[in-house]
Write an enzyme that holds these catalytic residues in place. Structure first.
Site, PDB file in Angstrom:
ATOM      1  N   ASP A  36      44.334  40.539  34.126  1.00 24.75           N
ATOM      2  CA  ASP A  36      45.354  41.552  34.405  1.00 24.75           C
ATOM      3  C   ASP A  36      45.942  42.108  33.113  1.00 24.75           C
ATOM      4  O   ASP A  36      45.954  41.437  32.077  1.00 24.75           O
ATOM      5  CB  ASP A  36      46.457  40.928  35.275  1.00 24.75           C
ATOM      6  CG  ASP A  36      47.315  41.989  35.942  1.00 24.75           C
ATOM      7  OD1 ASP A  36      46.852  43.141  36.100  1.00 24.75           O
ATOM      8  OD2 ASP A  36      48.468  41.672  36.308  1.00 24.75           O
ATOM      9  N   ASN A  84      43.360  46.954  45.519  1.00 24.48           N
ATOM     10  CA  ASN A  84      43.272  47.914  44.413  1.00 24.48           C
ATOM     11  C   ASN A  84      42.828  49.317  44.849  1.00 24.48           C
ATOM     12  O   ASN A  84      42.952  50.274  44.086  1.00 24.48           O
ATOM     13  CB  ASN A  84      42.373  47.390  43.282  1.00 24.48           C
ATOM     14  CG  ASN A  84      42.973  46.265  42.472  1.00 24.48           C
ATOM     15  OD1 ASN A  84      42.271  45.369  41.999  1.00 24.48           O
ATOM     16  ND2 ASN A  84      44.281  46.280  42.280  1.00 24.48           N
TER      17      ASN A  84
HETATM   18  C1  IPE Z   1      45.042  41.453  40.331  1.00 23.28           C
HETATM   19  O1  IPE Z   1      45.701  42.370  39.537  1.00 23.28           O
HETATM   20  C2  IPE Z   1      43.689  41.987  40.680  1.00 23.28           C
HETATM   21  C3  IPE Z   1      42.726  42.011  39.594  1.00 23.28           C
HETATM   22  C4  IPE Z   1      42.903  41.538  38.394  1.00 23.28           C
HETATM   23  C5  IPE Z   1      41.446  42.617  39.919  1.00 23.28           C
HETATM   24  P1  IPE Z   1      46.689  43.455  40.149  1.00 23.28           P
HETATM   25  O2  IPE Z   1      47.230  44.235  39.034  1.00 23.28           O
HETATM   26  O3  IPE Z   1      46.020  44.195  41.235  1.00 23.28           O
HETATM   27  O4  IPE Z   1      47.809  42.517  40.810  1.00 23.28           O
HETATM   28  P2  IPE Z   1      49.302  42.853  41.228  1.00 23.28           P
HETATM   29  O5  IPE Z   1      49.274  44.142  41.999  1.00 23.28           O
HETATM   30  O6  IPE Z   1      50.085  42.987  39.977  1.00 23.28           O
HETATM   31  O7  IPE Z   1      49.739  41.677  42.049  1.00 23.28           O
HETATM   32  C1  IPE Z   2      43.662  44.623  35.847  1.00 25.35           C
HETATM   33  O1  IPE Z   2      44.494  45.405  35.063  1.00 25.35           O
HETATM   34  C2  IPE Z   2      42.417  45.337  36.281  1.00 25.35           C
HETATM   35  C3  IPE Z   2      42.381  45.671  37.722  1.00 25.35           C
HETATM   36  C4  IPE Z   2      43.278  45.338  38.603  1.00 25.35           C
HETATM   37  C5  IPE Z   2      41.214  46.436  38.164  1.00 25.35           C
HETATM   38  P1  IPE Z   2      45.519  46.414  35.702  1.00 25.35           P
HETATM   39  O2  IPE Z   2      44.860  47.727  35.929  1.00 25.35           O
HETATM   40  O3  IPE Z   2      46.145  45.832  36.932  1.00 25.35           O
HETATM   41  O4  IPE Z   2      46.586  46.549  34.553  1.00 25.35           O
HETATM   42  P2  IPE Z   2      48.158  46.573  34.713  1.00 25.35           P
HETATM   43  O5  IPE Z   2      48.547  45.331  35.468  1.00 25.35           O
HETATM   44  O6  IPE Z   2      48.513  47.810  35.460  1.00 25.35           O
HETATM   45  O7  IPE Z   2      48.666  46.567  33.316  1.00 25.35           O
HETATM   46 MG    MG Z   3      47.775  44.641  37.217  1.00 23.81          MG
END
Ligand code: IPE
Ligand code: IPE
Ligand code: MG
Length: 259
Positions: A36, A84
């Site tokens: 993340d 997502n």
């Molecule tokens: C978790 O990250 C999913 C992945 C890393 C693919 P998110 O960014 O989607 O999680 P939340 O929304 O902060 O819980």
């Molecule tokens: C994780 O990084 C990747 C996916 C969930 C696909 P994020 O895209 O959630 O990055 P942040 O949490 O918004 O910084």
């Molecule tokens: Mg995230």
């Protein structure tokens, strides 16, 4: 440039000072990572969120190489959740294209590295081209005996548990299984991770302390490890540091202190 750089990665990991401090007899059988912080990393660099995902894919390659060098038995990474899809279509499209392109580029090298790949989640909802490529990758690496590398795409643990429950119900209905035989083992066999040991160690980067619908069944007794570092800034060194921490944890599984 990329491949030239990383064909050498395993040795680089072994050269890290922290690697010398690692007790390799106490490595997790199954490591899971919630990658993340790509978006926040990009924002911090004044870039678009999509650039964060591209940088994140580079980090993943380094961490997989480290896992190979460390001979970790299993690594599962959270690449895209069932939630997502709520993101703007341009971001979702970019991520899907990134999966396709990176996978296409990396199949042969992963195969050479003896990696055995598996995709978990609702793979049948991905684009036909991506489904075909994931199938090709799994087929090509099916006899490999190195790191079991599971990639969670369009994955949600609640969804996986429901699909497993339906599979079990069908087996009972068809008389292949009696209701008395519904237990932890037969349930495990119906999960996307069937055959892979439970998660021992769950890492989340990006500073949030939650599991976001990842491997809920499999992580029942997982040791958790969080870092504020955003995924694109995560390094093999930090990974080894985390594994070193894992080796110091005392795991009781509901029992008493191990003497
Ligand atoms: C978790 O990250 C999913 C992945 C890393 C693919 P998110 O960014 O989607 O999680 P939340 O929304 O902060 O819980
Ligand atoms: C994780 O990084 C990747 C996916 C969930 C696909 P994020 O895209 O959630 O990055 P942040 O949490 O918004 O910084
Ligand atoms: Mg995230």
């Amino acid at each position: 440039m990329w491949n030239r750089l990383f064909k050498r990665a395993p040795r680089e990991v072994m050269d890290l000072p922290v690697f010398q401090e690692l007790d390799r007899s106490r490595l997790p059988a199954h490591t899971a990572i919630i990658m993340d912080g790509n978006g926040r990393w990009a924002k911090g660099q004044g870039l678009l969120r999509t650039a964060g995902h591209a940088a994140g894919a580079d980090t993943l390659k380094k961490i997989l190489k480290a896992a190979i060098a460390l001979e970790l038995p299993a690594l599962t990474i959270y690449a895209f959740s069932t939630e997502n899809w709520k993101r703007p279509p341009v971001e979702v499209d970019y991520i899907m294209r990134l999966f396709f392109n990176r996978l296409m580029q990396e199949i042969d090298e992963m195969d050479e590295d003896n990696v055995k790949i598996r995709f978990i989640g609702r793979i049948n909802e991905l684009s036909p081209a991506l489904q075909e490529l994931t199938q090709k990758a799994e087929d090509q690496m099916k006899d490999n005996t190195g790191v079991q590398f599971n990639v969670a795409i369009n994955y949600g643990a609640q969804d996986e548990i429901l699909r497993a429950t339906k599979k079990l119900m069908q087996r009972v209905q068809q008389g292949e299984l009696s209701p008395e035989d519904v237990n932890e083992n037969s349930f495990d066999d119906c999960l996307d991770t069937a055959g892979v040991p439970p998660v021992d160690f769950l890492i989340r980067t990006g500073g949030d302390m939650r599991v976001s619908n990842f491997l809920l069944w499999q992580s029942a007794y997982a040791e958790l490890w969080f870092t504020d570092t955003n995924w694109p800034d995560f390094t093999p060194e930090l990974f080894v540091e985390a594994l070193k921490d894992f080796g110091k944890r005392e795991r009781r599984f509901g029992g008493l202190e191990n003497k």
